[in-house]
Design a protein around this motif. Structure first.
Motif, PDB file in Angstrom:
ATOM      1  N   VAL A  61      59.160  49.037  48.457  1.00 51.48           N
ATOM      2  CA  VAL A  61      58.361  49.945  49.292  1.00 51.48           C
ATOM      3  C   VAL A  61      57.321  49.133  50.056  1.00 51.48           C
ATOM      4  N   PRO A  62      57.293  49.237  51.386  1.00 54.26           N
ATOM      5  CA  PRO A  62      56.396  48.393  52.177  1.00 54.26           C
ATOM      6  C   PRO A  62      54.937  48.861  52.117  1.00 54.26           C
ATOM      7  N   GLU A  63      54.020  47.935  52.372  1.00 55.85           N
ATOM      8  CA  GLU A  63      52.589  48.261  52.424  1.00 55.85           C
ATOM      9  C   GLU A  63      52.262  48.796  53.810  1.00 55.85           C
ATOM     10  N   VAL A  64      52.579  50.050  54.013  1.00 60.42           N
ATOM     11  CA  VAL A  64      52.278  50.729  55.281  1.00 60.42           C
ATOM     12  C   VAL A  64      51.700  52.107  54.946  1.00 60.42           C
ATOM     13  N   PRO A  65      50.936  52.708  55.868  1.00 57.32           N
ATOM     14  CA  PRO A  65      50.304  53.995  55.596  1.00 57.32           C
ATOM     15  C   PRO A  65      51.296  55.046  55.098  1.00 57.32           C
ATOM     16  N   ARG A  66      50.839  55.847  54.141  1.00 60.11           N
ATOM     17  CA  ARG A  66      51.538  56.977  53.542  1.00 60.11           C
ATOM     18  C   ARG A  66      52.571  56.592  52.496  1.00 60.11           C
ATOM     19  N   GLU A  67      53.029  55.318  52.493  1.00 62.08           N
ATOM     20  CA  GLU A  67      53.929  54.888  51.419  1.00 62.08           C
ATOM     21  C   GLU A  67      53.097  54.512  50.190  1.00 62.08           C
ATOM     22  N   LEU A  68      53.775  54.413  49.035  1.00 60.09           N
ATOM     23  CA  LEU A  68      53.097  54.149  47.765  1.00 60.09           C
ATOM     24  C   LEU A  68      53.761  52.946  47.070  1.00 60.09           C
ATOM     25  N   PRO A  69      53.399  51.719  47.476  1.00 60.10           N
ATOM     26  CA  PRO A  69      54.030  50.530  46.894  1.00 60.10           C
ATOM     27  C   PRO A  69      53.676  50.348  45.415  1.00 60.10           C
ATOM     28  N   GLN A  70      54.523  49.609  44.723  1.00 59.87           N
ATOM     29  CA  GLN A  70      54.269  49.267  43.317  1.00 59.87           C
ATOM     30  C   GLN A  70      54.543  47.789  43.130  1.00 59.87           C
ATOM     31  N   SER A  71      53.933  47.219  42.095  1.00 60.20           N
ATOM     32  CA  SER A  71      54.233  45.829  41.757  1.00 60.20           C
ATOM     33  C   SER A  71      53.966  45.602  40.280  1.00 60.20           C
ATOM     34  N   ILE A  72      54.659  44.605  39.726  1.00 55.59           N
ATOM     35  CA  ILE A  72      54.404  44.165  38.357  1.00 55.59           C
ATOM     36  C   ILE A  72      53.781  42.780  38.406  1.00 55.59           C
ATOM     37  N   THR A  73      52.599  42.656  37.809  1.00 58.30           N
ATOM     38  CA  THR A  73      51.918  41.369  37.698  1.00 58.30           C
ATOM     39  C   THR A  73      52.135  40.830  36.299  1.00 58.30           C
ATOM     40  N   THR A  74      52.483  39.555  36.190  1.00 56.15           N
ATOM     41  CA  THR A  74      52.559  38.853  34.906  1.00 56.15           C
ATOM     42  C   THR A  74      51.557  37.720  34.929  1.00 56.15           C
ATOM     43  N   ILE A  75      50.537  37.805  34.080  1.00 57.37           N
ATOM     44  CA  ILE A  75      49.560  36.715  33.952  1.00 57.37           C
ATOM     45  C   ILE A  75      49.916  35.932  32.697  1.00 57.37           C
ATOM     46  N   TYR A  76      50.117  34.612  32.846  1.00 56.44           N
ATOM     47  CA  TYR A  76      50.469  33.779  31.699  1.00 56.44           C
ATOM     48  C   TYR A  76      49.217  33.508  30.867  1.00 56.44           C
ATOM     49  N   PRO A  77      49.407  33.247  29.547  1.00 57.62           N
ATOM     50  CA  PRO A  77      48.228  32.972  28.722  1.00 57.62           C
ATOM     51  C   PRO A  77      47.692  31.579  29.016  1.00 57.62           C
ATOM     52  N   GLY A  78      46.391  31.441  29.083  1.00 59.33           N
ATOM     53  CA  GLY A  78      45.784  30.131  29.304  1.00 59.33           C
ATOM     54  C   GLY A  78      44.292  30.265  29.507  1.00 59.33           C
ATOM     55  N   GLU A  79      43.633  29.112  29.458  1.00 55.47           N
ATOM     56  CA  GLU A  79      42.182  29.061  29.680  1.00 55.47           C
ATOM     57  C   GLU A  79      41.856  27.839  30.518  1.00 55.47           C
ATOM     58  N   THR A  80      40.899  27.972  31.393  1.00 58.42           N
ATOM     59  CA  THR A  80      40.424  26.856  32.205  1.00 58.42           C
ATOM     60  C   THR A  80      38.904  26.819  32.107  1.00 58.42           C
ATOM     61  N   GLY A  81      38.380  25.724  31.559  1.00 62.60           N
ATOM     62  CA  GLY A  81      36.943  25.631  31.323  1.00 62.60           C
ATOM     63  C   GLY A  81      36.474  26.720  30.378  1.00 62.60           C
ATOM     64  N   GLY A  82      37.335  27.136  29.442  1.00 62.73           N
ATOM     65  CA  GLY A  82      36.975  28.175  28.477  1.00 62.73           C
ATOM     66  C   GLY A  82      37.138  29.596  29.007  1.00 62.73           C
ATOM     67  N   GLU A  83      37.546  29.725  30.265  1.00 66.14           N
ATOM     68  CA  GLU A  83      37.689  31.051  30.884  1.00 66.14           C
ATOM     69  C   GLU A  83      39.168  31.461  30.886  1.00 66.14           C
ATOM     70  N   PHE A  84      39.428  32.675  30.477  1.00 74.15           N
ATOM     71  CA  PHE A  84      40.823  33.139  30.434  1.00 74.15           C
ATOM     72  C   PHE A  84      41.438  33.187  31.837  1.00 74.15           C
ATOM     73  N   TRP A  85      42.740  32.924  31.890  1.00 69.60           N
ATOM     74  CA  TRP A  85      43.461  32.994  33.168  1.00 69.60           C
ATOM     75  C   TRP A  85      43.433  34.420  33.710  1.00 69.60           C
ATOM     76  N   MET A  86      43.380  34.506  35.026  1.00 69.06           N
ATOM     77  CA  MET A  86      43.091  35.792  35.685  1.00 69.06           C
ATOM     78  C   MET A  86      43.688  35.814  37.087  1.00 69.06           C
ATOM     79  N   THR A  87      43.691  36.998  37.678  1.00 71.74           N
ATOM     80  CA  THR A  87      44.087  37.134  39.076  1.00 71.74           C
ATOM     81  C   THR A  87      42.894  36.792  39.982  1.00 71.74           C
ATOM     82  N   LYS A  88      43.187  36.593  41.266  1.00 66.67           N
ATOM     83  CA  LYS A  88      42.108  36.312  42.217  1.00 66.67           C
ATOM     84  C   LYS A  88      41.103  37.460  42.231  1.00 66.67           C
TER      85      LYS A  88
END
Ligand code: F6R
Ligand code: ZN
Length: 187
Positions: A61-88
Motif C-alpha cells: 500500500v503506497p504512502e499517499v493520501p487516504r491509503e493506510l500503509p503498514q510495515s513490520i519493523t525488526t530491531i535487532y538486539p544490541g547496545e552502543t555506548g550502553g544504549e539499546f539499539w533503536m530506530t531513528k
C-alpha cells in the motif's frame, strides 16, 4: 495513483515478512549518525562492521493520501555506548495518529511531544497508540529481535530532522550501564 483494491496480507513464519510485500528498508549503524549519546561508541560500531540495526518491511500500500500503509519493523538486539539499539525516530508533519502492534520480543515505544516523554512497554499482543504530534522511536530492550506492525495514514509523512534537533526526552540503557546526564530510563 488509483486506489488499491481490497486484498489481504499473510505474515511469514517468522513474522518478519509479508506476502504480498512492498519495499524493504535496511538501517545500518552508519544511518544513525548523531542519535546515540556516545558518538565515539557509534563511530567504533560503524568502523567495526557497520551492523544492521533494524529493517522495515512494507506492505504494497503506497504512502499517499487516504491509503493506510503498514510495515513490520525488526530491531535487532544490541547496545552502543550502553544504549539499546533503536530506530531513528520521527514526527509526522501532517499530525495524525498511528497504531503499533507488538509481534515478537520486548521493546519500548518512546513518545515525546517536545516537553513530555512517555514510555510504553511493548510485548507480543500489545497495541501502542501514538497520538497526533507525538514524535516516536522504538527501542529493543531484550535479547531477541523486537518486531512490531505499524499502521499509519498514507498522508502523514516522516520528519526525521525534528528528532535530531530536539531529541526524544529519554534514553534507554541497561540498568548496569554507566549513566550520563539526566532523564534516562533503565531496563
Ligand atoms: C511509520 C512508523 C514506523 C517506522 C519504523 C522505522 O510512521 O512509525 O513504520 O517508520 O519503525 O522507524 P523510523 O522511521 O523512525 O526509522
Ligand atoms: Zn510513525
Amino acid at each position: 495513483t488509483p486506489p488499491i483494491q481490497p486484498f489481504s496480507i499473510s505474515f511469514g513464519a517468522d513474522n518478519a515478512t509479508l506476502e504480498p510485500q512492498g519495499q524493504v528498508l535496511t538501517r545500518r549503524m552508519s544511518d544513525l549518525e548523531g542519535l546515540f549519546a556516545d558518538g565515539d561508541a557509534w563511530a567504533r560500531a560503524v568502523a567495526d562492521g557497520d551492523p544492521v540495526v533494524y529493517t522495515v518491511v512494507s506492505s504494497p500500500v503506497p504512502e499517499v493520501p487516504r491509503e493506510l500503509p503498514q510495515s513490520i519493523t525488526t530491531i535487532y538486539p544490541g547496545e552502543t555506548g550502553g544504549e539499546f539499539w533503536m530506530t531513528k525516530g520521527h514526527q509526522h508533519p501532517d499530525p495524525q495518529g498511528e497504531i503499533y502492534l507488538g509481534l515478537d520480543g520486548h521493546g519500548g515505544l518512546l513518545l515525546f511531544d517536545g516537553e513530555r516523554a512517555e514510555w510504553l512497554e511493548m510485548r507480543p499482543g500489545t497495541i501502542g497508540y501514538i497520538p497526533p504530534s507525538w514524535a516516536h522511536r522504538s527501542i529493543n530492550v531484550g535479547d531477541e529481535p523486537y518486531r512490531f506492525l505499524a499502521v499509519y495514514p498514507g498522508s502523514a509523512g516522516h520528519d526525521y530532522g525534528w528528532v535530531v534537533a530536539h531529541g526524544m526526552g529519554l534514553r534507554a540503557r541497561r540498568a548496569s550501564a554507566p549513566r550520563t546526564g539526566n532523564g534516562d530510563t533503565t531496563h
